[in-house]
Write a protein that holds these residues in place. Sequence first.
Motif, short mmCIF file in Angstrom:
data_model
loop_
_atom_site.label_atom_id
_atom_site.label_comp_id
_atom_site.label_asym_id
_atom_site.label_seq_id
_atom_site.Cartn_x
_atom_site.Cartn_y
_atom_site.Cartn_z
N GLU A 22 0.86 -1.15 0.17
CA GLU A 22 -0.12 -0.03 -0.06
C GLU A 22 0.84 1.21 -0.15
N TRP A 25 2.57 1.87 -3.40
CA TRP A 25 1.59 2.42 -4.33
C TRP A 25 1.33 3.65 -3.96
N LEU A 26 1.05 4.14 -2.80
CA LEU A 26 0.80 5.48 -2.47
C LEU A 26 1.80 6.43 -2.79
N THR A 29 2.17 6.59 -6.83
CA THR A 29 1.09 7.64 -7.13
C THR A 29 1.59 9.09 -6.85
N THR A 46 -2.01 13.55 1.07
CA THR A 46 -2.51 12.96 1.98
C THR A 46 -4.15 12.96 2.44
N VAL A 49 -5.71 10.75 0.17
CA VAL A 49 -5.45 9.38 0.65
C VAL A 49 -6.56 9.08 1.69
N HIS A 52 -9.72 8.96 0.13
CA HIS A 52 -9.69 7.42 -0.53
C HIS A 52 -10.15 6.16 0.60
N TYR A 53 -9.60 6.22 1.48
CA TYR A 53 -9.56 5.19 2.56
C TYR A 53 -11.02 5.39 3.38
N LEU A 59 -8.58 7.95 -5.48
CA LEU A 59 -7.48 7.58 -6.18
C LEU A 59 -7.75 6.37 -7.36
N ALA A 65 -2.39 6.34 -10.31
CA ALA A 65 -2.55 5.24 -9.51
C ALA A 65 -2.59 3.87 -9.97
N LEU A 195 3.98 10.66 4.70
CA LEU A 195 2.90 9.72 4.11
C LEU A 195 2.69 8.39 4.94
N TYR A 199 -0.77 7.24 6.64
CA TYR A 199 -1.19 5.82 6.54
C TYR A 199 -1.57 5.14 7.77
#
Length: 229
Positions: A22, A25-26, A29, A46, A49, A52-53, A59, A65, A195, A199
């Motif tokens: 993850e 990937w972030l 991206t 961020t 992000v 997204h979550y 994303l 992405a 980041l 996360y």
Amino acid sequence: MTGYSATALDVGGVIYYDEPFELAWLQGTFDRLCATDRGMTLETFTEQVERHYSGDEILAHSEEAAESWTHVRGAWSELAQEIPGAVRAVARLSREMRTVIVANQPPECAGVLSAWGVSAACEAMFLDSLVGVAKPDPALLGMALDHLGVPPADLLMVGNRVDHDVLPALGLGCAVAFVMEDSGYRRPFGVHPELERAYRAIRSSRPVPTEGERVTITASLAELSTGSY
């Protein structure tokens, strides 16, 4: 373990860490977005992000992405980090009962599990990317039940998500061992610490089920395989 004739194991968060994939990937991206948008900042990203979550999945529609995910898949074996004792635990469980893999993972996961000896220890593998059904659809676990030919009450599902593992398993009549988050992974090279911090904060908000008659909470697959459940 006692009381079950079979177990279905998730992979991410159970056998290997989800976070390195993850985070890579972030970061990938973000790097690609910076190359196309000079106004992109880590703070702005961020925020994306977090959206997204939280369910916005902003994303998911990004070309950057998608390109980053393709790169991560190409580096899957290098990014994979075993959760301590997990591979040995799979071998131990497979000697005690019929064991299968049931997980949402890309095809590259199969190569890692094969290299680690997990595939050889397990009777079958049901990855969403290979069978065309993904969690939280209970049909993925249902495929494992059909293959094993055991009553749902005889199967223990081992996973780390309430929505993907606990609820589908309980709905089918299976018991669940919920594996708590382990943050002992190594941050992939090149991932910005800020980041990762954002996360980690997002991951810490994931729900944990209430322990009960059909739900057991365990620190790890290694602990589960040596305990009395």
